[in-house]
Design a protein around this motif. Structure first.
Motif, PDB file in Angstrom:
ATOM      1  N   ARG A 220       3.105  91.240  91.282  1.00  0.00           N
ATOM      2  CA  ARG A 220       1.939  91.594  92.260  1.00  0.00           C
ATOM      3  C   ARG A 220       0.757  92.268  91.560  1.00  0.00           C
ATOM      4  O   ARG A 220       0.828  93.183  90.815  1.00  0.00           O
ATOM      5  CB  ARG A 220       2.204  92.492  93.681  1.00  0.00           C
ATOM      6  CG  ARG A 220       1.432  92.513  94.598  1.00  0.00           C
ATOM      7  CD  ARG A 220       2.114  93.325  95.843  1.00  0.00           C
ATOM      8  NE  ARG A 220       0.893  93.302  96.852  1.00  0.00           N
ATOM      9  CZ  ARG A 220       1.280  93.845  98.106  1.00  0.00           C
ATOM     10  NH1 ARG A 220       2.558  94.348  98.399  1.00  0.00           N
ATOM     11  NH2 ARG A 220       0.503  93.857  99.037  1.00  0.00           N
ATOM     12  N   ALA A 221      -0.320  91.768  92.030  1.00  0.00           N
ATOM     13  CA  ALA A 221      -1.694  92.246  91.440  1.00  0.00           C
ATOM     14  C   ALA A 221      -1.994  93.562  91.731  1.00  0.00           C
ATOM     15  O   ALA A 221      -1.682  93.784  93.110  1.00  0.00           O
ATOM     16  CB  ALA A 221      -2.729  91.357  91.604  1.00  0.00           C
ATOM     17  N   GLU A 222      -2.069  94.386  91.100  1.00  0.00           N
ATOM     18  CA  GLU A 222      -2.419  95.842  91.085  1.00  0.00           C
ATOM     19  C   GLU A 222      -3.605  96.165  92.421  1.00  0.00           C
ATOM     20  O   GLU A 222      -3.329  96.779  93.155  1.00  0.00           O
ATOM     21  CB  GLU A 222      -2.940  96.500  90.000  1.00  0.00           C
ATOM     22  CG  GLU A 222      -1.897  97.018  88.777  1.00  0.00           C
ATOM     23  CD  GLU A 222      -0.633  97.815  89.361  1.00  0.00           C
ATOM     24  OE1 GLU A 222      -1.009  98.498  90.217  1.00  0.00           O
ATOM     25  OE2 GLU A 222       0.405  97.507  89.101  1.00  0.00           O
TER      26      GLU A 222
ATOM     27  N   ARG B 144       0.648  88.615  83.879  1.00  0.00           N
ATOM     28  CA  ARG B 144       1.993  89.134  83.586  1.00  0.00           C
ATOM     29  C   ARG B 144       3.045  88.043  84.228  1.00  0.00           C
ATOM     30  O   ARG B 144       4.292  88.674  84.308  1.00  0.00           O
ATOM     31  CB  ARG B 144       2.091  90.510  84.140  1.00  0.00           C
ATOM     32  CG  ARG B 144       1.303  91.311  83.683  1.00  0.00           C
ATOM     33  CD  ARG B 144       1.186  92.802  84.299  1.00  0.00           C
ATOM     34  NE  ARG B 144       1.869  92.826  85.690  1.00  0.00           N
ATOM     35  CZ  ARG B 144       2.183  93.782  86.363  1.00  0.00           C
ATOM     36  NH1 ARG B 144       2.349  94.912  85.870  1.00  0.00           N
ATOM     37  NH2 ARG B 144       2.448  93.607  87.836  1.00  0.00           N
ATOM     38  N   VAL B 145       2.908  86.770  84.454  1.00  0.00           N
ATOM     39  CA  VAL B 145       3.812  86.133  85.017  1.00  0.00           C
ATOM     40  C   VAL B 145       4.815  85.627  83.872  1.00  0.00           C
ATOM     41  O   VAL B 145       4.331  85.376  82.894  1.00  0.00           O
ATOM     42  CB  VAL B 145       3.303  84.735  85.541  1.00  0.00           C
ATOM     43  CG1 VAL B 145       4.321  83.671  85.972  1.00  0.00           C
ATOM     44  CG2 VAL B 145       2.474  84.972  86.881  1.00  0.00           C
ATOM     45  N   LYS B 146       6.355  85.722  84.240  1.00  0.00           N
ATOM     46  CA  LYS B 146       7.192  85.280  83.176  1.00  0.00           C
ATOM     47  C   LYS B 146       8.057  84.182  83.615  1.00  0.00           C
ATOM     48  O   LYS B 146       8.295  84.117  85.045  1.00  0.00           O
ATOM     49  CB  LYS B 146       8.036  86.474  83.054  1.00  0.00           C
ATOM     50  CG  LYS B 146       7.535  87.858  82.276  1.00  0.00           C
ATOM     51  CD  LYS B 146       8.531  88.836  82.049  1.00  0.00           C
ATOM     52  CE  LYS B 146       7.836  90.085  81.609  1.00  0.00           C
ATOM     53  NZ  LYS B 146       8.726  91.220  81.484  1.00  0.00           N
ATOM     54  N   ALA B 147       8.315  83.369  82.852  1.00  0.00           N
ATOM     55  CA  ALA B 147       9.084  82.067  83.208  1.00  0.00           C
ATOM     56  C   ALA B 147      10.127  81.765  82.569  1.00  0.00           C
ATOM     57  O   ALA B 147       9.929  82.018  80.957  1.00  0.00           O
ATOM     58  CB  ALA B 147       8.041  80.928  83.186  1.00  0.00           C
ATOM     59  N   GLU B 148      11.324  81.663  82.845  1.00  0.00           N
ATOM     60  CA  GLU B 148      12.529  81.456  82.036  1.00  0.00           C
ATOM     61  C   GLU B 148      13.265  80.018  82.599  1.00  0.00           C
ATOM     62  O   GLU B 148      13.459  79.799  83.583  1.00  0.00           O
ATOM     63  CB  GLU B 148      13.530  82.564  82.291  1.00  0.00           C
ATOM     64  CG  GLU B 148      13.207  83.898  81.471  1.00  0.00           C
ATOM     65  CD  GLU B 148      14.068  85.006  81.930  1.00  0.00           C
ATOM     66  OE1 GLU B 148      15.423  84.672  82.276  1.00  0.00           O
ATOM     67  OE2 GLU B 148      13.654  86.145  81.548  1.00  0.00           O
ATOM     68  N   CYS B 149      13.679  79.368  81.680  1.00  0.00           N
ATOM     69  CA  CYS B 149      14.466  77.986  82.122  1.00  0.00           C
ATOM     70  C   CYS B 149      15.907  78.069  81.392  1.00  0.00           C
ATOM     71  O   CYS B 149      15.781  78.088  79.979  1.00  0.00           O
ATOM     72  CB  CYS B 149      13.518  76.915  81.984  1.00  0.00           C
ATOM     73  SG  CYS B 149      14.182  75.397  82.630  1.00  0.00           S
ATOM     74  N   ARG B 150      16.735  78.092  82.119  1.00  0.00           N
ATOM     75  CA  ARG B 150      18.252  78.022  81.436  1.00  0.00           C
ATOM     76  C   ARG B 150      19.130  77.331  82.198  1.00  0.00           C
ATOM     77  O   ARG B 150      19.271  77.270  83.472  1.00  0.00           O
ATOM     78  CB  ARG B 150      18.598  79.410  81.313  1.00  0.00           C
ATOM     79  CG  ARG B 150      19.186  79.855  79.832  1.00  0.00           C
ATOM     80  CD  ARG B 150      19.640  81.290  79.819  1.00  0.00           C
ATOM     81  NE  ARG B 150      18.579  82.171  80.195  1.00  0.00           N
ATOM     82  CZ  ARG B 150      18.568  83.458  80.702  1.00  0.00           C
ATOM     83  NH1 ARG B 150      20.070  83.719  81.068  1.00  0.00           N
ATOM     84  NH2 ARG B 150      17.716  84.095  80.931  1.00  0.00           N
TER      85      ARG B 150
ATOM     86  N   ASP C 115       7.654  94.942  94.942  1.00  0.00           N
ATOM     87  CA  ASP C 115       6.388  94.518  95.131  1.00  0.00           C
ATOM     88  C   ASP C 115       6.122  93.042  94.730  1.00  0.00           C
ATOM     89  O   ASP C 115       5.212  92.367  95.029  1.00  0.00           O
ATOM     90  CB  ASP C 115       5.452  95.307  94.503  1.00  0.00           C
ATOM     91  CG  ASP C 115       4.899  96.558  95.273  1.00  0.00           C
ATOM     92  OD1 ASP C 115       5.396  96.698  96.364  1.00  0.00           O
ATOM     93  OD2 ASP C 115       4.488  97.477  94.756  1.00  0.00           O
ATOM     94  N   ASP C 116       7.104  92.598  93.799  1.00  0.00           N
ATOM     95  CA  ASP C 116       6.974  91.414  93.124  1.00  0.00           C
ATOM     96  C   ASP C 116       7.492  90.116  93.826  1.00  0.00           C
ATOM     97  O   ASP C 116       8.446  90.553  94.971  1.00  0.00           O
ATOM     98  CB  ASP C 116       7.357  91.325  91.764  1.00  0.00           C
ATOM     99  CG  ASP C 116       6.808  92.465  91.014  1.00  0.00           C
ATOM    100  OD1 ASP C 116       5.764  93.019  91.573  1.00  0.00           O
ATOM    101  OD2 ASP C 116       7.257  92.820  90.086  1.00  0.00           O
ATOM    102  N   VAL C 117       7.429  88.935  93.302  1.00  0.00           N
ATOM    103  CA  VAL C 117       7.834  87.745  94.025  1.00  0.00           C
ATOM    104  C   VAL C 117       8.675  86.928  92.853  1.00  0.00           C
ATOM    105  O   VAL C 117       8.163  87.066  91.705  1.00  0.00           O
ATOM    106  CB  VAL C 117       6.626  86.757  94.545  1.00  0.00           C
ATOM    107  CG1 VAL C 117       7.553  85.533  95.088  1.00  0.00           C
ATOM    108  CG2 VAL C 117       6.160  87.357  95.834  1.00  0.00           C
ATOM    109  N   VAL C 118       9.808  86.493  93.328  1.00  0.00           N
ATOM    110  CA  VAL C 118      10.638  85.745  92.470  1.00  0.00           C
ATOM    111  C   VAL C 118      10.838  84.180  93.005  1.00  0.00           C
ATOM    112  O   VAL C 118      10.968  84.253  94.136  1.00  0.00           O
ATOM    113  CB  VAL C 118      12.010  86.211  92.164  1.00  0.00           C
ATOM    114  CG1 VAL C 118      13.010  85.388  91.080  1.00  0.00           C
ATOM    115  CG2 VAL C 118      11.765  87.451  91.555  1.00  0.00           C
TER     116      VAL C 118
END
Length: 141
Positions: free
Chosen positions: A129-131, A113-119, A48-51
């Protein structure tokens, strides 16, 4: 010896025509989710989510700004490229400056609930996705 006289106004007119044809070409047109001079993004669904995966080589984490509102995520930042003041530049292919890109996704995003990673110069954004946007099963009685 042959001499050629170039009319400066004709030269300017040809330059203007070249600029007009560049602007009229599809090279500068934004794609379905935006455009820009910085490397493009990969956007894909995972359940359901987007990356979103984006290359940001040479950009410090502190120079990245990420904003989310509704179905749109904005990725902005600054890339600094410096050289020694005592050295003369022979060739400059690495460019710095600011970039700003907005990407619209097909689902409503839960901004909390957005998560960000930078490597290693790769920015990965996980956009749940919003409920209230998820489909609901309705039981038929």
């Amino acid at each position: 010896m042959a001499l050629f006289y170039a009319d400066p106004f004709d030269t300017l007119f040809q330059f203007q025509q070249a600029l007009d044809s560049l602007r009229a070409s599809s090279w500068l047109d934004p794609g379905p989710s935006g455009g820009g001079t910085y490397p493009p993004v990969n956007v894909f669904r995972k359940g359901d989510d987007v990356v979103i995966i984006r290359e940001v080589p040479g950009v410090a984490k502190s120079d990245l700004r990420i904003e989310v509102k509704g179905r749109t995520i904005r990725i902005a930042g600054t890339k600094s490229v410096s050289s020694s003041e005592q050295a003369s530049i022979h060739r400059r292919e690495r460019h710095g400056g600011s970039f700003d890109r907005a990407v619209t996704v097909p689902v409503e995003i839960d901004a909390d609930r957005v998560k960000a990673e930078c490597r290693d110069g790769i920015l990965a954004l996980y956009l749940p996705r919003a409920e209230h946007d998820k489909p609901r099963s309705i039981k038929v009685s």
